[in-house]
Design a protein around this motif. Structure first.
Motif, PDB file in Angstrom:
ATOM      1  N   ARG A  10       0.785  -1.334  -0.148  1.00  0.00           N
ATOM      2  CA  ARG A  10      -0.033   0.116  -0.255  1.00  0.00           C
ATOM      3  C   ARG A  10       1.044   1.227   0.031  1.00  0.00           C
ATOM      4  O   ARG A  10       0.381   2.307  -0.758  1.00  0.00           O
ATOM      5  N   GLY A  11       1.949   1.283   0.711  1.00  0.00           N
ATOM      6  CA  GLY A  11       2.800   2.379   0.756  1.00  0.00           C
ATOM      7  C   GLY A  11       3.519   2.578  -0.748  1.00  0.00           C
ATOM      8  O   GLY A  11       3.573   3.594  -1.055  1.00  0.00           O
ATOM      9  N   VAL A  12       4.032   1.639  -1.395  1.00  0.00           N
ATOM     10  CA  VAL A  12       4.338   1.573  -2.762  1.00  0.00           C
ATOM     11  C   VAL A  12       3.451   2.119  -3.710  1.00  0.00           C
ATOM     12  O   VAL A  12       3.738   2.948  -4.397  1.00  0.00           O
ATOM     13  N   LEU A  13       2.060   1.606  -3.537  1.00  0.00           N
ATOM     14  CA  LEU A  13       1.147   2.410  -4.264  1.00  0.00           C
ATOM     15  C   LEU A  13       1.101   3.753  -4.165  1.00  0.00           C
ATOM     16  O   LEU A  13       0.796   4.744  -5.109  1.00  0.00           O
ATOM     17  N   GLU A  14       1.205   4.124  -2.790  1.00  0.00           N
ATOM     18  CA  GLU A  14       1.092   5.723  -2.662  1.00  0.00           C
ATOM     19  C   GLU A  14       2.185   6.545  -3.119  1.00  0.00           C
ATOM     20  O   GLU A  14       1.754   7.626  -3.731  1.00  0.00           O
ATOM     21  N   LEU A  23      -8.557  16.901 -13.463  1.00  0.00           N
ATOM     22  CA  LEU A  23     -10.063  17.510 -13.769  1.00  0.00           C
ATOM     23  C   LEU A  23     -10.868  17.755 -12.322  1.00  0.00           C
ATOM     24  O   LEU A  23     -11.490  18.977 -12.350  1.00  0.00           O
ATOM     25  N   SER A  24     -10.496  17.220 -11.330  1.00  0.00           N
ATOM     26  CA  SER A  24     -11.186  17.369 -10.013  1.00  0.00           C
ATOM     27  C   SER A  24     -10.319  16.677  -8.955  1.00  0.00           C
ATOM     28  O   SER A  24      -9.728  15.900  -9.127  1.00  0.00           O
ATOM     29  N   ASP A  25     -10.311  17.102  -7.701  1.00  0.00           N
ATOM     30  CA  ASP A  25      -9.995  16.733  -6.636  1.00  0.00           C
ATOM     31  C   ASP A  25     -10.449  15.547  -6.327  1.00  0.00           C
ATOM     32  O   ASP A  25     -11.577  15.423  -5.364  1.00  0.00           O
ATOM     33  N   ASP A  26     -10.002  14.225  -6.450  1.00  0.00           N
ATOM     34  CA  ASP A  26     -10.813  13.013  -6.219  1.00  0.00           C
ATOM     35  C   ASP A  26      -9.846  12.308  -5.115  1.00  0.00           C
ATOM     36  O   ASP A  26      -9.788  11.051  -5.304  1.00  0.00           O
ATOM     37  N   ALA A  27      -9.006  12.729  -4.469  1.00  0.00           N
ATOM     38  CA  ALA A  27      -8.178  12.205  -3.430  1.00  0.00           C
ATOM     39  C   ALA A  27      -8.861  10.899  -2.531  1.00  0.00           C
ATOM     40  O   ALA A  27      -8.179   9.833  -2.395  1.00  0.00           O
ATOM     41  N   ALA A  28     -10.007  11.225  -2.068  1.00  0.00           N
ATOM     42  CA  ALA A  28     -10.888  10.162  -1.450  1.00  0.00           C
ATOM     43  C   ALA A  28     -11.036   8.983  -2.181  1.00  0.00           C
ATOM     44  O   ALA A  28     -11.000   8.004  -1.582  1.00  0.00           O
ATOM     45  N   ARG A  29     -11.636   9.063  -3.249  1.00  0.00           N
ATOM     46  CA  ARG A  29     -11.800   8.134  -4.257  1.00  0.00           C
ATOM     47  C   ARG A  29     -10.555   7.327  -4.406  1.00  0.00           C
ATOM     48  O   ARG A  29     -10.310   6.100  -4.567  1.00  0.00           O
ATOM     49  N   SER A  76      -7.907   7.026  -2.795  1.00  0.00           N
ATOM     50  CA  SER A  76      -7.285   6.482  -1.546  1.00  0.00           C
ATOM     51  C   SER A  76      -8.156   5.008  -1.588  1.00  0.00           C
ATOM     52  O   SER A  76      -7.461   3.931  -1.252  1.00  0.00           O
ATOM     53  N   THR A  77      -9.503   5.037  -1.732  1.00  0.00           N
ATOM     54  CA  THR A  77     -10.246   3.880  -1.706  1.00  0.00           C
ATOM     55  C   THR A  77      -9.907   2.780  -2.761  1.00  0.00           C
ATOM     56  O   THR A  77      -9.566   1.646  -2.375  1.00  0.00           O
ATOM     57  N   VAL A  78      -9.478   3.273  -4.135  1.00  0.00           N
ATOM     58  CA  VAL A  78      -9.078   2.613  -5.053  1.00  0.00           C
ATOM     59  C   VAL A  78      -7.864   1.685  -4.837  1.00  0.00           C
ATOM     60  O   VAL A  78      -7.757   0.627  -4.945  1.00  0.00           O
TER      61      VAL A  78
END
Length: 202
Positions: A94-98, A177-183, A185-187
């Motif tokens: 998960r850290g690598v993905l970040e 196009l938009s701030d989708d940080a929450a989505r 993170s879930t993905v």
């Protein structure tokens, strides 16, 4: 060090600093104004460099933009390496993905995106951009393999790494196009679980 050598060294430092200002101003302009709005005049003004000096080092907009994206991509890679030093053993994937995802929501990625879109319909620009894009793609893939600490010849590892890069690139496009940080993170949470299960980590 002789006076002449010191003078050459100082001049070299000034030249490197000026080129760096030009390249950083180019990326900032691409992000804020897009390809069409990024002109050599705009860049030289932002960088505080004379038009003559700018044209001496980068004789065309194309040369300037490609050099800027390449240089700052290398710098982002160095930043990525520093972040990798603090990866935890627990939830490492998960850290690598970040770390990987961060590369695709950075100003450098958005600047490169402007460049790639313009290159789609500009054959001369595409000739310069395509080799750069291929090199960056190969390096990013190799670094992802290194971060994940896997042998990509085993099982489906190679395909999973490429799917990971396709995924984070797509998330980066959405973020343009938009701030989708929450989505995002879930993905990434969900994809980390897939990699934990499917990667051959032996």
């Amino acid at each position: 060090m002789t006076t002449d050598t010191a003078a050459r060294s100082t001049q070299g430092e000034r030249t490197r600093a000026m080129r760096l200002r030009l390249m950083e101003a180019t990326v900032d302009s691409l992000v804020e104004l897009g390809w069409a709005g990024t002109t050599t005049t705009v860049v030289s003004r932002r960088a505080g460099v004379s038009r003559g000096a700018q044209l001496h080092h980068f004789p065309s907009k194309q040369a300037l933009v490609v050099a800027a994206v390449e240089h700052l991509t290398d710098r982002r890679r160095d930043d990525m390496r520093r972040h990798a030093e603090s990866l935890p053993e627990h939830d490492r994937i998960r850290g690598v993905l970040e770390i990987l995802a961060a590369q695709f929501v950075s100003p450098v990625f958005f600047a490169a995106l402007e460049l790639w879109v313009a290159a789609r319909t500009d054959a001369d620009l595409r000739e310069s951009v395509a080799p750069l894009e291929r090199r960056i793609g190969r390096e990013t893939h190799a670094y992802a393999v290194e971060l994940l600490d896997i042998d990509e010849s085993r099982g489906d590892n190679r395909q999973l790494v490429q799917a990971t890069l396709d995924l984070v690139r797509g998330l980066g496009l959405a973020a343009s196009l938009s701030d989708d940080a929450a989505r995002r993170s879930t993905v990434l949470d969900s994809w980390a679980a897939v990699l934990e299960r499917e990667l051959d980590q032996s």
